[in-house]
Motif scaffolding. Sequence first.
Motif, PDB file in Angstrom:
ATOM      1  N   LYS A   1      31.313 -27.479  61.274  1.00 16.99           N
ATOM      2  CA  LYS A   1      29.850 -27.671  61.240  1.00 16.99           C
ATOM      3  C   LYS A   1      29.418 -28.096  62.637  1.00 16.99           C
ATOM      4  O   LYS A   1      30.020 -28.989  63.210  1.00 16.99           O
ATOM      5  CB  LYS A   1      29.457 -28.732  60.213  1.00 16.99           C
TER       6      LYS A   1
ATOM      7  N   PHE B   1      32.701 -27.947  65.580  1.00 18.26           N
ATOM      8  CA  PHE B   1      31.486 -27.143  65.766  1.00 18.26           C
ATOM      9  C   PHE B   1      31.485 -25.824  64.994  1.00 18.26           C
ATOM     10  O   PHE B   1      30.547 -25.496  64.287  1.00 18.26           O
ATOM     11  CB  PHE B   1      31.311 -26.869  67.260  1.00 18.26           C
ATOM     12  N   ASP B   2      32.502 -25.037  65.179  1.00 16.29           N
ATOM     13  CA  ASP B   2      32.594 -23.735  64.507  1.00 16.29           C
ATOM     14  C   ASP B   2      34.068 -23.370  64.373  1.00 16.29           C
ATOM     15  O   ASP B   2      34.947 -24.169  64.724  1.00 16.29           O
ATOM     16  CB  ASP B   2      31.804 -22.656  65.266  1.00 16.29           C
TER      17      ASP B   2
ATOM     18  N   ALA C   1      35.877 -21.387  66.014  1.00 15.32           N
ATOM     19  CA  ALA C   1      36.585 -21.355  67.294  1.00 15.32           C
ATOM     20  C   ALA C   1      36.946 -22.761  67.762  1.00 15.32           C
ATOM     21  O   ALA C   1      38.070 -23.005  68.216  1.00 15.32           O
ATOM     22  CB  ALA C   1      35.718 -20.647  68.343  1.00 15.32           C
TER      23      ALA C   1
ATOM     24  N   THR D   1      25.713 -20.373  60.444  1.00 15.52           N
ATOM     25  CA  THR D   1      24.453 -19.944  61.069  1.00 15.52           C
ATOM     26  C   THR D   1      23.878 -21.034  61.965  1.00 15.52           C
ATOM     27  O   THR D   1      23.303 -20.727  63.017  1.00 15.52           O
ATOM     28  CB  THR D   1      23.435 -19.463  60.015  1.00 15.52           C
TER      29      THR D   1
ATOM     30  N   ALA E   1      25.568 -22.771  63.803  1.00 23.35           N
ATOM     31  CA  ALA E   1      26.360 -22.651  65.031  1.00 23.35           C
ATOM     32  C   ALA E   1      26.071 -21.348  65.775  1.00 23.35           C
ATOM     33  O   ALA E   1      26.677 -21.081  66.816  1.00 23.35           O
ATOM     34  CB  ALA E   1      27.852 -22.740  64.708  1.00 23.35           C
ATOM     35  N   GLY E   2      25.178 -20.544  65.240  1.00 23.45           N
ATOM     36  CA  GLY E   2      24.817 -19.311  65.947  1.00 23.45           C
ATOM     37  C   GLY E   2      25.650 -18.102  65.560  1.00 23.45           C
ATOM     38  O   GLY E   2      25.609 -17.082  66.252  1.00 23.45           O
ATOM     39  N   HIS E   3      26.387 -18.206  64.488  1.00 25.05           N
ATOM     40  CA  HIS E   3      27.206 -17.094  64.023  1.00 25.05           C
ATOM     41  C   HIS E   3      26.741 -16.634  62.641  1.00 25.05           C
ATOM     42  O   HIS E   3      26.260 -17.427  61.844  1.00 25.05           O
ATOM     43  CB  HIS E   3      28.672 -17.525  63.867  1.00 25.05           C
ATOM     44  N   THR E   4      26.997 -15.381  62.329  1.00 20.21           N
ATOM     45  CA  THR E   4      26.855 -14.965  60.940  1.00 20.21           C
ATOM     46  C   THR E   4      28.039 -15.514  60.142  1.00 20.21           C
ATOM     47  O   THR E   4      29.109 -15.777  60.696  1.00 20.21           O
ATOM     48  CB  THR E   4      26.868 -13.432  60.802  1.00 20.21           C
TER      49      THR E   4
ATOM     50  N   MET F   1      29.718 -13.731  58.163  1.00 20.34           N
ATOM     51  CA  MET F   1      30.746 -12.691  58.246  1.00 20.34           C
ATOM     52  C   MET F   1      31.568 -12.865  59.522  1.00 20.34           C
ATOM     53  O   MET F   1      32.790 -12.672  59.510  1.00 20.34           O
ATOM     54  CB  MET F   1      30.099 -11.301  58.217  1.00 20.34           C
ATOM     55  N   HIS F   2      30.922 -13.233  60.602  1.00 19.77           N
ATOM     56  CA  HIS F   2      31.673 -13.482  61.834  1.00 19.77           C
ATOM     57  C   HIS F   2      32.721 -14.562  61.614  1.00 19.77           C
ATOM     58  O   HIS F   2      33.892 -14.391  61.973  1.00 19.77           O
ATOM     59  CB  HIS F   2      30.747 -13.913  62.973  1.00 19.77           C
TER      60      HIS F   2
ATOM     61  N   VAL G   1      35.595 -13.290  59.317  1.00 16.74           N
ATOM     62  CA  VAL G   1      36.498 -12.320  59.930  1.00 16.74           C
ATOM     63  C   VAL G   1      37.306 -12.984  61.040  1.00 16.74           C
ATOM     64  O   VAL G   1      38.527 -12.798  61.144  1.00 16.74           O
ATOM     65  CB  VAL G   1      35.706 -11.108  60.474  1.00 16.74           C
ATOM     66  N   TYR G   2      36.614 -13.775  61.838  1.00 20.86           N
ATOM     67  CA  TYR G   2      37.270 -14.441  62.975  1.00 20.86           C
ATOM     68  C   TYR G   2      38.406 -15.342  62.481  1.00 20.86           C
ATOM     69  O   TYR G   2      39.494 -15.377  63.071  1.00 20.86           O
ATOM     70  CB  TYR G   2      36.215 -15.237  63.737  1.00 20.86           C
TER      71      TYR G   2
ATOM     72  N   LEU H   1      17.359 -19.383  58.220  1.00 19.49           N
ATOM     73  CA  LEU H   1      17.554 -19.224  59.664  1.00 19.49           C
ATOM     74  C   LEU H   1      16.358 -19.634  60.495  1.00 19.49           C
ATOM     75  O   LEU H   1      16.454 -19.727  61.717  1.00 19.49           O
ATOM     76  CB  LEU H   1      17.983 -17.797  60.012  1.00 19.49           C
TER      77      LEU H   1
END
Lengths: 436, 436, 436, 436
Positions: free
Chosen positions: B233, B244-245, B247, B272, B274-277, B279-280, B283-284, B301
């Motif tokens: 988060k 954060f996300d 990554a 979202t 964090a600026g990602h979908t 799905m991102h 998958v990531y 959003l």
Amino acid sequence: MEYFADIPPIQYEGPQSKNSLAFKHYNPEEIIEGQSMRDLFRFSICYWHTFRGTGSDPFGAGTLQRPWDDGSDSVENALKRVDVAFEFFEKLQAPYYCFHDKDVSPDGETLKEANENLDRIADKLLEAQERTGIKLLWGTANMFSHPRFMHGAATSPNADVFAYAAAQVKKAMEVTHRLGGENYVFWGGREGYMNLFNTDMKRELDHLARFMHLAVEHAQKIGFKGQFLFEPKPKEPTKHQYDFDAAACLNFLRANDLLDHVKLNIETNHATLAGHTMMHELVYSSIQGALGSIDANTGDLLLGWDTDQFPTDIYLTTQCMLAILDQGGLAPGGVNFDAKVRRESFEPIDLFYAHIGGMDAFARGAKIAAQIRKDGILSDFVAKRYASYDEGIGQQIESGSVSFTDLEAYMLEKGDSAPNLSGRQEWIENVINDYL
Amino acid sequence: MEYFADIPPIQYEGPQSKNSLAFKHYNPEEIIEGQSMRDLFRFSICYWHTFRGTGSDPFGAGTLQRPWDDGSDSVENALKRVDVAFEFFEKLQAPYYCFHDKDVSPDGETLKEANENLDRIADKLLEAQERTGIKLLWGTANMFSHPRFMHGAATSPNADVFAYAAAQVKKAMEVTHRLGGENYVFWGGREGYMNLFNTDMKRELDHLARFMHLAVEHAQKIGFKGQFLFEPKPKEPTKHQYDFDAAACLNFLRANDLLDHVKLNIETNHATLAGHTMMHELVYSSIQGALGSIDANTGDLLLGWDTDQFPTDIYLTTQCMLAILDQGGLAPGGVNFDAKVRRESFEPIDLFYAHIGGMDAFARGAKIAAQIRKDGILSDFVAKRYASYDEGIGQQIESGSVSFTDLEAYMLEKGDSAPNLSGRQEWIENVINDYL
Amino acid sequence: MEYFADIPPIQYEGPQSKNSLAFKHYNPEEIIEGQSMRDLFRFSICYWHTFRGTGSDPFGAGTLQRPWDDGSDSVENALKRVDVAFEFFEKLQAPYYCFHDKDVSPDGETLKEANENLDRIADKLLEAQERTGIKLLWGTANMFSHPRFMHGAATSPNADVFAYAAAQVKKAMEVTHRLGGENYVFWGGREGYMNLFNTDMKRELDHLARFMHLAVEHAQKIGFKGQFLFEPKPKEPTKHQYDFDAAACLNFLRANDLLDHVKLNIETNHATLAGHTMMHELVYSSIQGALGSIDANTGDLLLGWDTDQFPTDIYLTTQCMLAILDQGGLAPGGVNFDAKVRRESFEPIDLFYAHIGGMDAFARGAKIAAQIRKDGILSDFVAKRYASYDEGIGQQIESGSVSFTDLEAYMLEKGDSAPNLSGRQEWIENVINDYL
Amino acid sequence: MEYFADIPPIQYEGPQSKNSLAFKHYNPEEIIEGQSMRDLFRFSICYWHTFRGTGSDPFGAGTLQRPWDDGSDSVENALKRVDVAFEFFEKLQAPYYCFHDKDVSPDGETLKEANENLDRIADKLLEAQERTGIKLLWGTANMFSHPRFMHGAATSPNADVFAYAAAQVKKAMEVTHRLGGENYVFWGGREGYMNLFNTDMKRELDHLARFMHLAVEHAQKIGFKGQFLFEPKPKEPTKHQYDFDAAACLNFLRANDLLDHVKLNIETNHATLAGHTMMHELVYSSIQGALGSIDANTGDLLLGWDTDQFPTDIYLTTQCMLAILDQGGLAPGGVNFDAKVRRESFEPIDLFYAHIGGMDAFARGAKIAAQIRKDGILSDFVAKRYASYDEGIGQQIESGSVSFTDLEAYMLEKGDSAPNLSGRQEWIENVINDYL
Ligand SMILES: [Co+2]
Ligand SMILES: [Co+2]
Ligand SMILES: [Co+2]
Ligand SMILES: [Co+2]
Ligand SMILES: [Co+2]
Ligand SMILES: [Co+2]
Ligand SMILES: [Co+2]
Ligand SMILES: [Co+2]
């Protein structure tokens, strides 16, 4: 020939000067924490915005007056730009510059022709470097402007594009090496995706890792000892870039065993587009030994694209310099102005105002940061805040000598934790203002 | 005693049903790619929002009518809530639930008292699980609500708070183990900072790593084989969270040798923010072998905080299920509704509408995703897009048999890369719409 | 000559069709609430993105293959584009198109030359309109691409630029009139500021108002009865545009007595960049009698710039159509696709996929919206929600027959207000999903 | 009794002072553009954050140590808080304060009881005002915290809630009048929507307009001459508030004939949440004669919620003061600190640090702004930029003596517009830095 004939060399005149074409704070000889400002900042001018920017944007044509430039893609025009650029670097007392291959040199119909063009320009750059003493902070390859790279370069689904990019980076690295470049940067303009439905993310990331390993191997082969730098940016031009932020880059480098070879080049506007402060990205990278260099600029936090404005906010430069002084500087990296004048600031003189403003802002930030560090008010506060880890149970935690079972026993005995201290954020903000 | 006496058990009635209290798409027995929907989704109800939410927000008091709850922090009230919760789980046919220690059980004046309370509630939970067959997807510890955790838990500058948190996680993990919990989650509500000036980020991250290692060691000691999950988060409640996300979490886990022990619990609204979908993030994580479980919800959003709304957008659930089916499901993780009814939806029946909507949306998403996968239109398109890596120079690149020098030679010979294929984003969007 | 020889006219084939070049939902003859789809949507193709877009972006050159276009700014090339465009309109069964002056016609060295060029193209456009029956939804003038407009057009600090813009709009309006254009649009690309320090906002807004009044007067003079439309956009290219959102536009129109003459052209991506949903901007404009037309596209809410993507989200088109049906349609406005294919979708066929997708998405949205309206579930819910204003104290409030003193007396007597009803947001979301 | 016994009255000690509990820049007697700082700023302390804030947030309980407060809702506790508050106001030399009814006074079981409570507290407030000379900047009513207001107050679908709100505002206005309040503020915490599907926006906006008219009428009836102020905020707690930004508020006021009666209270954090700079909102309101007062705070542009931090950024306060000095001040409005200490800054002394920092930051901003204005560098630049409107065609445009036809004739003759001047944004940023 002089291209900025009306503009004298920019000199340090001190804070009282009323001269818009003088430094009021950047004094290259002045010593900050044992280093001259010149050596501390290692200011660099970027070739792309400053000598190739036109002022065009998605809604309009170029506006910038660059009387020396005939607008053509000829080698002659490119050679003339070298003279202009070095006159500019000298007048600004900038010790470094940096470029993409395609900034300095015309592309070619074939790779061969492109390489030949680059060689001709590199000859001239070398000459100009030797004449002026100005050095190359870093080189890089533009692998995003040509339509070939529409789907990425190292991460393109087209293997030929990977091959082309490899050849291009090989050449750019060799030229960087020849010019004594101290670093080599990867910013993967289109290394990301527009759309996850047509993307094989795993394969693309594997290709990117392969690409970087090939670059590292080639550097070893040719004896290039410069630092590799990976530049995070979250989005734009793609919807999502693989080098999203420092964390994404470091995770990638770690996962692919590249951390020993590659550090980060952190840019303010990219940090904020990713939802971080610049200071966050700097500190986060630095504590992982990965802060290599910075692209000094600023964004507009109310705008969602990379505006690459010149950094003039003293709070920002103070924060940058606190982080940079904390690791003793950036060398072999430096402070590169990846910044452009607004398209409405279309006169050549605006380029001077812009860079003077950025250099002065960093000079002020450095003086403030150094004073804060010298007085120790903030560092003492932080040290006291964590003092419970310097002894007793805290020390045992840090040294790894207690388990969950031990800690439970300790706390069952104690009942509750010792009181907290106020975080004092407002007081801290006042303290910083006292230094401005 | 029945707490939702007016509400019948929710049954699958099919798409034509006009009954707002029936599933129109979620049919637990229906098979999707070889698994029943029950086993594929492993739906879980969260205790915090559903049984402890009050509808309060920073601008107003609680609004939610929960007639069974006397509003007190008593053990009796907590025990009664267990009955309510399991009636709810059963009526919804939800096979799993999950909780923080403080959701199910009153805190205590001392750690000892808190632990005793938790044990009493755990007895009742175990009984209810055995009676109903409902299982615990995961447990966790709330280390953010109590003022003690104002500066963080494992990352608090107060070593005693680290110790308290350690004791609390030890207990929560033991209770999770006793209840057969299949995972244990870390969401570090205040593991971040409000302000970098008063923060020693390096020390805090080292403490967090130490904490997780201690947890892993304790799990081994007590024989808990559940999967550890780390939940990203980006911010809120703190200005910046260390998780954060995906990554940032994976970089942390990698840097601290925790990747073998910990996977990720991905939440849509956190992605979202964090600026990602979503799905991102799925998958990531998945391609790095780290997608463990999901917190199924959705954000708005246009709003900058975690609204934790129920997921009803079929595009979103289709994307989730494409990623999840791609890795064959989530077990031992599952689809946990970390979602809350709006504070204006204050009746108990709104809890049913909300969960039915989320379950149906996931069921639709799964059917659509399975059909897309079966027809292969998208996967064929992607395979063809990367086909240049399946042979020739592409294959050599992937196999590691070519250097920059080889690739340059190849491209100097060829002059330029083979043409690209259209990315076809608009066609793809139409294709997906065809499946809705 | 046929420019899209491989592409047949796009026909309605129904939802079961597997043909990517057919409409599956848009059936021009099908009746929705008493209007044919053709008349309800009044679909329009925009000239700028579709026939002048190149695929360039700030980081790269054009990518789009447009074999008919020689890339020159010649009148011949412009004339040929008219043929291409009308073939495209016809094949798509689009009844309308729209343009900026500079889209259809080359600029000139002087205003006179520019006007002459425009006249020559207008002749050809008129001919094509008459031949095909395709009509002009609206015209407008591009007053943002030329460097002259760097500081704005009507709001430029350079009075000559105001004059130039006036002359340009005069001509564009006259051509629009000659071509039977049903509306005339103002989108003030650079009518805003980059920087408040160099800006006299009051003077600029006064100039903008003067400009619009002059336009209204000129329309009356020449007998142009088309609707004027003002298009909100919050930012980009400028930092802040005066036409930020519907509220800013309406406040401006009201303050300057322009509301009788000008309605709004609402664009999805501009709505979301301003922090609003498209539905908000539509409803907000509509209840003020100011919803004139829409620019149908969509943005990416995780990106901060205007991506102008084709609208394919059925939730979005349903919301649009609920608002549009609520006011009985948009005529004389329409649904204009201010949308562009991604630069990676570089083949002409992608233009077809894109528009088919948008038209089908609107058709689905309209059918869903009409069904929701017919069934009345939502409207009944809303009516019941506000029923307390249909009688008693509520009716007195609405009729204006009670004062604060009366209301206080009423409430002092009653003690507290009657209970609220649940807002049922989750149930509503489920209801909408039932219609998809 | 003294509640802040350890804290001396805060005095001006000048920039060299090292005392964290002194003003270094705010000197109430110092004259800025003819007004004392006291009269220029009219600083106000808000009751809600400073005396009713607990430090709770959506993820955790209160943290703030307020030893004088027993945490109860009793009248006694409320009376004691008045003493605390006035001691605080006096020690800070704050000439004003402001409150919501529910901040100062306990709610009641019935409206009558609530009103009686408020009267008792008002007696004490009046006494304290008279004793200390401290005055009431503005009063307002809290119509968002009680569950009754879940769907709004004046815009609630429940007519009884409108009636309750009317009674509450009537009382709050009367108490404000009795206490000599110089303004009355409307901030409509829940006057917006969560969801457009269950909302009749037209009816809600009509009710809001009716409500304001009733308030204006009541003010006239009781002789309250204070200025009404409407405070924009885009979202939070609702998804979308009707008072989104200055433009939305002004459009509403204009549309409903309220502009003569109501000005705006502009808050920094609300401006930025709406996508505007504070300076934008100030200038935009001011040039429309509608800038009434400000809520001085700051947000964090990387966070999406209202953090209400104390303003300490000198750039921000300089911008505020440029706009405020431009209209000669704010009276009868003022600079109200709608700001709260972070929940980690939990000691009473943090309240002092926070307000001192805000007051000093505004004092610095005012001195800088006054110097900039005195030197005239920026104003001269702006005047020259628009000089083409002071004569010739520009003057004719402004005076309304030319039509589109005239302007076209002028430009056809001239061929193209006169050249533009550089916007000089970078130079301007440097100039401003010179004043810091
Ligand atoms: Co950069
Ligand atoms: Co950048
Ligand atoms: Co979660
Ligand atoms: Co969440
Ligand atoms: Co548009
Ligand atoms: Co647009
Ligand atoms: Co406020
Ligand atoms: Co606020």
